[in-house]
Scaffold this motif. Structure first.
Motif, PDB file in Angstrom:
ATOM      1  N   PRO A 124       0.778  -1.463  -0.005  1.00 37.26           N
ATOM      2  CA  PRO A 124       0.072  -0.085   0.028  1.00 37.26           C
ATOM      3  C   PRO A 124       0.982   1.230   0.054  1.00 37.26           C
ATOM      4  CG  PRO A 124      -0.987  -1.709   1.495  1.00 37.26           C
ATOM      5  CD  PRO A 124       0.460  -2.193   1.119  1.00 37.26           C
ATOM      6  N   PRO A 125       1.839   1.529   0.625  1.00 40.04           N
ATOM      7  CA  PRO A 125       2.627   2.537   0.803  1.00 40.04           C
ATOM      8  C   PRO A 125       3.368   2.925  -0.512  1.00 40.04           C
ATOM      9  CG  PRO A 125       3.227   1.316   2.648  1.00 40.04           C
ATOM     10  CD  PRO A 125       2.337   0.568   1.719  1.00 40.04           C
ATOM     11  N   LEU A 126       3.377   2.108  -1.642  1.00 43.69           N
ATOM     12  CA  LEU A 126       3.733   2.434  -2.820  1.00 43.69           C
ATOM     13  C   LEU A 126       2.783   3.207  -3.638  1.00 43.69           C
ATOM     14  CD1 LEU A 126       5.043  -1.092  -3.986  1.00 43.69           C
ATOM     15  CD2 LEU A 126       6.731   0.759  -3.015  1.00 43.69           C
ATOM     16  N   ALA A 127       1.387   3.379  -3.440  1.00 44.03           N
ATOM     17  CA  ALA A 127       0.630   4.061  -4.114  1.00 44.03           C
ATOM     18  C   ALA A 127       0.939   5.480  -4.643  1.00 44.03           C
ATOM     19  CB  ALA A 127      -0.621   4.073  -3.276  1.00 44.03           C
ATOM     20  N   VAL A 175      -6.117   4.386  -4.242  1.00 41.51           N
ATOM     21  CA  VAL A 175      -5.059   3.175  -4.731  1.00 41.51           C
ATOM     22  C   VAL A 175      -4.619   2.645  -3.528  1.00 41.51           C
ATOM     23  CG1 VAL A 175      -2.892   2.525  -6.018  1.00 41.51           C
ATOM     24  CG2 VAL A 175      -4.339   4.479  -6.974  1.00 41.51           C
ATOM     25  N   GLU A 176      -4.175   3.282  -2.467  1.00 42.46           N
ATOM     26  CA  GLU A 176      -3.891   2.776  -1.311  1.00 42.46           C
ATOM     27  C   GLU A 176      -4.681   1.774  -0.457  1.00 42.46           C
ATOM     28  OE1 GLU A 176      -1.208   3.869   2.695  1.00 42.46           O
ATOM     29  OE2 GLU A 176      -1.468   5.604   1.131  1.00 42.46           O
ATOM     30  N   GLU A 177      -5.871   2.565  -0.453  1.00 40.92           N
ATOM     31  CA  GLU A 177      -6.843   1.968   0.305  1.00 40.92           C
ATOM     32  C   GLU A 177      -7.345   0.526  -0.519  1.00 40.92           C
ATOM     33  OE1 GLU A 177     -11.935   2.361   0.824  1.00 40.92           O
ATOM     34  OE2 GLU A 177     -10.399   4.203   0.164  1.00 40.92           O
ATOM     35  N   LEU A 178      -7.530   0.518  -1.861  1.00 39.04           N
ATOM     36  CA  LEU A 178      -7.760  -0.474  -2.524  1.00 39.04           C
ATOM     37  C   LEU A 178      -6.826  -1.883  -2.478  1.00 39.04           C
ATOM     38  CD1 LEU A 178      -9.368   1.364  -5.641  1.00 39.04           C
ATOM     39  CD2 LEU A 178     -10.820  -0.239  -4.133  1.00 39.04           C
ATOM     40  N   ILE A 179      -5.605  -1.594  -2.531  1.00 38.70           N
ATOM     41  CA  ILE A 179      -4.552  -2.464  -2.365  1.00 38.70           C
ATOM     42  C   ILE A 179      -4.547  -2.912  -0.985  1.00 38.70           C
ATOM     43  CG2 ILE A 179      -2.086  -2.923  -2.244  1.00 38.70           C
ATOM     44  CD1 ILE A 179      -1.734  -0.639  -4.251  1.00 38.70           C
ATOM     45  N   ASP A 180      -4.833  -2.586   0.027  1.00 40.54           N
ATOM     46  CA  ASP A 180      -4.913  -2.858   1.403  1.00 40.54           C
ATOM     47  C   ASP A 180      -6.032  -3.909   1.445  1.00 40.54           C
ATOM     48  OD1 ASP A 180      -3.780  -2.085   4.330  1.00 40.54           O
ATOM     49  OD2 ASP A 180      -5.732  -2.271   4.429  1.00 40.54           O
ATOM     50  N   ARG A 181      -6.992  -3.245   1.070  1.00 43.54           N
ATOM     51  CA  ARG A 181      -8.414  -4.186   1.191  1.00 43.54           C
ATOM     52  C   ARG A 181      -8.259  -5.401   0.572  1.00 43.54           C
ATOM     53  NH1 ARG A 181     -13.629  -1.148  -1.448  1.00 43.54           N
ATOM     54  NH2 ARG A 181     -12.809   0.372   0.203  1.00 43.54           N
ATOM     55  N   SER A 182      -7.593  -5.370  -0.654  1.00 46.57           N
ATOM     56  CA  SER A 182      -7.536  -6.612  -1.504  1.00 46.57           C
ATOM     57  C   SER A 182      -6.681  -7.648  -0.733  1.00 46.57           C
ATOM     58  CB  SER A 182      -6.771  -6.044  -3.012  1.00 46.57           C
ATOM     59  OG  SER A 182      -6.713  -7.412  -3.594  1.00 46.57           O
ATOM     60  N   ILE A 183      -5.780  -7.142  -0.166  1.00 50.51           N
ATOM     61  CA  ILE A 183      -4.562  -7.810   0.586  1.00 50.51           C
ATOM     62  C   ILE A 183      -5.327  -8.371   1.702  1.00 50.51           C
ATOM     63  CG2 ILE A 183      -2.386  -8.338   1.809  1.00 50.51           C
ATOM     64  CD1 ILE A 183      -1.315  -5.968  -0.198  1.00 50.51           C
TER      65      ILE A 183
END
Length: 212
Positions: free
Chosen positions: A84-87, A187-195
């Motif tokens: 997520p921090p890569l967003a 983007v960060e939120e979506l990556i986090d939620r998906s993982i």
């Protein structure tokens, strides 16, 4: 083939479960397959040992790493710290060609039939790799890639055996739109939620299998 080429081919075979977790590697057979002596093969295997993709067991030799539920949860926890921090970097460095590349991958995934599960997972892996490479954080991406390679055989089970592919497909569509809109927080939120969703579903399924 050079040792790095052999290592690349083996990584792909592990990700795609062509050589499944827990399987012992016959070095003579692999040497014949790649048309090399055992010297470059052993060098490639040492590289993969360093990445955690194989382990050396007495009496068996090189064995593809097999993860238990606790290890899978640990690796998904690492993903939460790394990905997520890569967003912000992704959105900051993004160009139209990059958006087009991601869009082609997402559309390619959408166009595949339910029976084309392996092809879908391969494109999904490429989507993540391409997305994170855009951040420009080379060392973080290297670590992310190592973790992705370790969990990919299990992620494929998550997507197809557990029936999570439709939700995951929509997540990729949403990520692409957030990237297009240059919404780093989204983007960060979506990556986090998906993982988090993948970790919960996969860990639960693995725990139930071990109990049964």
């Amino acid at each position: 083939m050079r040792p790095d080429e052999i290592a690349t081919a083996l990584r792909q075979a592990f990700r795609e479960r062509l050589i499944p977790p827990g399987q012992a590697l016959n070095q003579d057979e692999l040497a014949r397959r790649f048309g090399v002596s055992r010297i470059p093969l052993r060098e490639a295997l040492r590289t993969l040992v360093g990445e955690g993709l194989i382990i050396m067991r007495p009496g068996l030799g090189a064995v593809v790493t097999e993860l238990n539920v606790d290890e899978v949860e640990e690796l998904y926890g690492l993903r939460l710290q790394l990905e997520p921090p890569l967003a912000p970097g992704i959105v900051e460095r993004l160009g139209q060609r990059d958006v087009d590349d991601l869009a082609r991958l997402v559309e390619g995934m959408r166009a595949l039939t339910a029976a084309q599960s392996e092809e879908w997972s391969t494109l999904n892996y490429r989507f993540h790799r391409r997305l994170y490479e855009l951040s420009g954080q080379r060392h973080a991406v290297r670590l992310v890639t190592q973790v992705l390679n370790l969990v990919e055989p299990y992620a494929r089970v998550h997507a197809h055996v557990l029936g999570s592919r439709p939700r995951m497909q929509q997540e990729r569509v949403d990520m692409l739109q957030a990237v297009r809109d240059h919404e780093a927080e989204r983007v960060e939120e979506l990556i986090d939620r998906s993982i988090r969703a993948a970790r919960t579903e996969l860990a639960q399924a693995m725990a139930e299998i071990s109990i049964n």
